[in-house]
Design a protein around this motif. Structure first.
Motif, PDB file in Angstrom:
ATOM      1  N   LEU A   1       0.951  -1.194   0.137  1.00 36.59           N
ATOM      2  CA  LEU A   1      -0.103  -0.048  -0.007  1.00 36.59           C
ATOM      3  C   LEU A   1       0.780   1.215   0.165  1.00 36.59           C
ATOM      4  O   LEU A   1       0.790   2.187  -0.585  1.00 36.59           O
ATOM      5  CB  LEU A   1      -0.965  -0.007   1.173  1.00 36.59           C
ATOM      6  N   GLU A   2       2.082   1.145   0.598  1.00 35.28           N
ATOM      7  CA  GLU A   2       2.856   2.289   0.768  1.00 35.28           C
ATOM      8  C   GLU A   2       3.511   2.692  -0.313  1.00 35.28           C
ATOM      9  O   GLU A   2       3.553   3.757  -0.831  1.00 35.28           O
ATOM     10  CB  GLU A   2       4.012   2.172   1.997  1.00 35.28           C
ATOM     11  N   VAL A   3       4.060   1.563  -1.041  1.00 38.94           N
ATOM     12  CA  VAL A   3       4.702   1.777  -2.285  1.00 38.94           C
ATOM     13  C   VAL A   3       3.795   2.236  -3.379  1.00 38.94           C
ATOM     14  O   VAL A   3       4.089   3.054  -4.254  1.00 38.94           O
ATOM     15  CB  VAL A   3       5.314   0.513  -2.704  1.00 38.94           C
ATOM     16  N   ILE A   4       2.643   1.865  -3.395  1.00 39.55           N
ATOM     17  CA  ILE A   4       1.638   2.067  -4.586  1.00 39.55           C
ATOM     18  C   ILE A   4       1.173   3.561  -4.327  1.00 39.55           C
ATOM     19  O   ILE A   4       1.157   4.258  -5.076  1.00 39.55           O
ATOM     20  CB  ILE A   4       0.301   1.333  -4.534  1.00 39.55           C
ATOM     21  N   GLU A   5       1.065   4.070  -3.009  1.00 35.64           N
ATOM     22  CA  GLU A   5       0.603   5.372  -2.884  1.00 35.64           C
ATOM     23  C   GLU A   5       1.746   6.432  -3.232  1.00 35.64           C
ATOM     24  O   GLU A   5       1.550   7.583  -3.622  1.00 35.64           O
ATOM     25  CB  GLU A   5       0.388   5.409  -1.205  1.00 35.64           C
ATOM     26  N   LEU A   6       3.110   5.902  -2.765  1.00 32.18           N
ATOM     27  CA  LEU A   6       4.375   6.766  -3.029  1.00 32.18           C
ATOM     28  C   LEU A   6       4.547   7.138  -4.652  1.00 32.18           C
ATOM     29  O   LEU A   6       4.640   8.010  -5.042  1.00 32.18           O
ATOM     30  CB  LEU A   6       5.648   6.186  -2.532  1.00 32.18           C
ATOM     31  N   GLN A  28       2.643   6.855  -7.052  1.00 27.89           N
ATOM     32  CA  GLN A  28       1.433   7.674  -7.565  1.00 27.89           C
ATOM     33  C   GLN A  28       1.510   9.464  -7.407  1.00 27.89           C
ATOM     34  O   GLN A  28       0.790   9.984  -8.005  1.00 27.89           O
ATOM     35  CB  GLN A  28       0.269   7.255  -7.119  1.00 27.89           C
ATOM     36  N   GLN A  29       2.353   9.397  -6.545  1.00 28.96           N
ATOM     37  CA  GLN A  29       2.860  10.919  -6.245  1.00 28.96           C
ATOM     38  C   GLN A  29       3.637  11.634  -7.410  1.00 28.96           C
ATOM     39  O   GLN A  29       4.531  11.049  -7.879  1.00 28.96           O
ATOM     40  CB  GLN A  29       3.360  11.095  -4.787  1.00 28.96           C
ATOM     41  N   LYS A  30       3.124  12.806  -7.863  1.00 31.85           N
ATOM     42  CA  LYS A  30       3.740  13.366  -8.733  1.00 31.85           C
ATOM     43  C   LYS A  30       5.456  13.530  -8.504  1.00 31.85           C
ATOM     44  O   LYS A  30       6.236  13.727  -9.407  1.00 31.85           O
ATOM     45  CB  LYS A  30       3.072  14.855  -9.250  1.00 31.85           C
ATOM     46  N   ASP A  31       5.396  14.145  -7.259  1.00 33.98           N
ATOM     47  CA  ASP A  31       6.899  14.805  -6.804  1.00 33.98           C
ATOM     48  C   ASP A  31       7.458  13.758  -5.659  1.00 33.98           C
ATOM     49  O   ASP A  31       7.910  14.082  -5.028  1.00 33.98           O
ATOM     50  CB  ASP A  31       6.625  16.167  -5.970  1.00 33.98           C
ATOM     51  N   VAL A  32       7.320  12.361  -6.325  1.00 40.27           N
ATOM     52  CA  VAL A  32       7.868  11.388  -5.577  1.00 40.27           C
ATOM     53  C   VAL A  32       9.215  11.612  -5.484  1.00 40.27           C
ATOM     54  O   VAL A  32      10.210  11.899  -6.269  1.00 40.27           O
ATOM     55  CB  VAL A  32       7.318   9.989  -5.960  1.00 40.27           C
ATOM     56  N   ALA A  83      13.033   4.409  -1.206  1.00 41.00           N
ATOM     57  CA  ALA A  83      14.213   3.555  -0.758  1.00 41.00           C
ATOM     58  C   ALA A  83      14.109   3.493   0.562  1.00 41.00           C
ATOM     59  O   ALA A  83      14.150   2.138   0.869  1.00 41.00           O
ATOM     60  CB  ALA A  83      15.506   4.182  -1.303  1.00 41.00           C
ATOM     61  N   ALA A  84      13.701   4.448   1.339  1.00 46.16           N
ATOM     62  CA  ALA A  84      13.804   4.460   2.767  1.00 46.16           C
ATOM     63  C   ALA A  84      12.410   3.524   3.063  1.00 46.16           C
ATOM     64  O   ALA A  84      12.466   2.877   4.108  1.00 46.16           O
ATOM     65  CB  ALA A  84      13.291   5.771   3.547  1.00 46.16           C
ATOM     66  N   THR A  85      11.490   3.620   2.554  1.00 49.07           N
ATOM     67  CA  THR A  85      10.051   2.896   2.803  1.00 49.07           C
ATOM     68  C   THR A  85      10.404   1.209   2.626  1.00 49.07           C
ATOM     69  O   THR A  85      10.128   0.548   3.261  1.00 49.07           O
ATOM     70  CB  THR A  85       8.994   3.054   1.746  1.00 49.07           C
ATOM     71  N   ILE A  86      11.055   1.180   1.573  1.00 49.06           N
ATOM     72  CA  ILE A  86      11.269  -0.473   1.257  1.00 49.06           C
ATOM     73  C   ILE A  86      12.300  -0.870   2.064  1.00 49.06           C
ATOM     74  O   ILE A  86      12.231  -1.841   2.574  1.00 49.06           O
ATOM     75  CB  ILE A  86      11.809  -0.624  -0.373  1.00 49.06           C
ATOM     76  N   SER A  87      13.516  -0.043   2.445  1.00 48.03           N
ATOM     77  CA  SER A  87      14.364  -0.544   3.431  1.00 48.03           C
ATOM     78  C   SER A  87      13.936  -0.653   4.848  1.00 48.03           C
ATOM     79  O   SER A  87      14.535  -1.492   5.733  1.00 48.03           O
ATOM     80  CB  SER A  87      15.487   0.465   3.428  1.00 48.03           C
TER      81      SER A  87
END
Length: 496
Positions: A23-28, A30-34, A40-44
């Motif tokens: 869910l976090e990766v999908i949401e991130l 989709q953000q235009k200014d990701v 990388a921090a979220t996955i790590s």
């Protein structure tokens, strides 16, 4: 879509939920200014997931020339799309492979899914497709609907899957028949419910039937559909799947069968590698060389069967066509064939002026003959007469039974004189050829023959030529039978 069944599936408490990291990766993304560092921090934050991703990107499947040591490095080298898809793949598979429902065959499901995923990405790379990673995940999740229905419907659906056995192509047919929906529709609906992007939901929806798929996603969906056939080749050593794979690779990507088949060994090798990395229950994956040899052998057997059926069909069609134009008693052409043949030659003569002749033959006193000797002997005489006509007529002549005891002989390239000589030859042959009944009694058979010819003049319609030959028969009978009479058109008198 069976909406009631879909709602039942989505409400099932046994259905696995979408992992938080997914869910976090999908949401991130989709953000235009990701920010890459943020992803990388979220996955790590999930060390197990990060380790799996790094092991994968450093595997032979990605063929990197230098080792990749961090998620940030992976994002820079491979791009956001590849790493995001790997993160979703591992997190989704981690949750889904824990699902269990009675005797449902999870080994077969994951074996098919993994082969399809690897094949879809390999095909995408071979054919220059941009969405290779989405094709991989789409293939991995293609049978999400199967897993979802097994969880929600339990034994009823497990029995349905068992009923089709290894014939996965029949599963969709049976689902639509029994459930008014299929696993592709349910899987796509579940993916949308989880808010997976359309680029992932589409290959799930269309992997069994690509008709009507979004045009912009068509190449990726075709790769997943081809990957499904690759799975059939390696799981069932299916010759028909190999034939379909070769045909569709040519149709969809203009790839020769040789080019398409050259990919199969590397697909199997990469599937073995990805099996080790994903650790899904697939059972033994077999030896690629042996499997492909057996699949090709099955394909050759299918080709031989198809060729045999084609030959049998051609023979059947030839026989039926012959029967449609042949008199069943005498073996001569029937009235239908006579009508078509005389009309065709009449039209040809009208254009080319090459003459055509028509002989009408009537067996003398045949009714009296039948009354005396019986219809069986009469039939025997007609068969003998048809044989003599074929024997003494030119090879290109059409010998037909016109009706009852009447026969016709259509002779191309024959004028009135040639036709009259042929008619006399046939008359003499019939009169002098002994024909006996079943008891050996000699039967005296004679025929009356009328002759007419057409050289492009004298007749306006083919019916007039036929009537002229018929008038010749009447003239022969009036002259005492057992003779030939030639129709001679009247020549218009010119004024003095």
């Amino acid at each position: 879509m069976n909406q009631q069944l879909l709602e039942r599936v989505l409400r099932s408490p046994r259905l696995p939920s979408l992992p938080a990291i997914a869910l976090e990766v999908i949401e991130l993304v989709q953000q235009k200014d990701v920010n890459i560092r943020q992803i990388a921090a979220t996955i790590s934050n999930d060390p197990a997931l990060a380790t799996k991703i790094l092991r994968t990107v450093n595997s032979s499947f990605y063929a990197q020339t230098q080792p990749i040591s961090t998620i940030t490095h992976a994002l820079v080298i491979l791009g956001l799309n590849s790493v995001k898809t790997l993160a979703l793949s591992f997190s989704l598979v981690s949750n889904l492979k824990q699902a269990g429902a009675g005797d449902f065959d999870h080994v077969a499901l994951w074996k098919r899914s993994l082969f399809t995923a690897v094949a879809a990405r390999s095909l995408g790379r071979e054919f220059g497709m941009l969405q290779q990673e989405e094709a991989f995940l789409g293939g991995l999740l293609q049978d999400l609907g199967v897993l979802a229905m097994s969880q929600a419907l339990g034994e009823a659906y497990t029995n349905l899957v068992a009923e089709v056995g290894p014939n996965h192509r029949q599963l969709t047919v049976l689902e639509r028949e029994r459930l008014q929906t299929d696993h592709a529709e349910i899987g796509a609906a579940l993916a949308e419910h989880w808010k997976l992007p359309p680029v992932l939901a589409a290959p799930i929806r269309y992997h069994e039937d690509c008709a009507g798929c979004p045009e912009e996603l068509e190449p990726m969906i075709h790769c997943v559909a081809l990957g499904n056939l690759v799975a059939d080749i390696f799981i069932n050593e299916n010759g028909q799947a190999l034939e379909d794979y070769n045909r569709l690779a040519t149709e969809w990507f203009q790839a020769s069968p040789e080019r398409a088949q050259a990919l199969l060994a590397s697909i199997h090798k990469n599937t073995v590698e990805m099996h080790r990395l994903f650790d899904v229950p697939t059972g033994p994956l077999g030896d690629a060389e042996e499997i492909l040899a057996r699949a090709n052998e099955a394909l050759q057997h299918l080709s031989l069967q198809a060729a045999q059926k084609s030959t049998e069909l051609e023979e059947t069609n030839r026989r039926l066509a012959q029967e449609a134009f042949t008199d069943s008693l005498t073996g001569a052409a029937n009235r239908r064939r006579f009508n078509e043949g005389i009309l065709e030659l009449f039209d040809t003569t009208r254009k080319s002026r090459q003459p055509v002749a028509l002989l009408f033959l009537d067996t003398d006193h045949f009714k009296k003959f039948n009354d005396t000797y019986g219809h069986q002997t009469g039939d025997r005489v007609l068969v003998e007469l048809a044989g003599m006509l074929r024997k003494h007529s030119p090879k290109d002549a059409l010998v037909a039974r016109y009706g009852g005891e009447e026969f016709a002989v259509v002779v191309p390239n024959a004028d009135r004189i040639v036709a009259a000589r042929l008619a006399e030859k046939i008359r003499q042959a019939v009169a002098t050829t002994p024909i006996t009944d079943e008891e050996g009694n000699l039967l005296g058979i004679t025929i009356s023959i009328g002759v007419a010819s057409y050289d492009g003049t004298g007749f306006e319609r083919v019916e007039q030529l036929i009537k002229a030959a018929d008038q010749g028969v009447y003239a022969a009978k009036a002259a005492g039978r057992n003779c030939v009479r030639v129709f001679a058109p009247r020549v218009a008198k010119t004024a003095a």
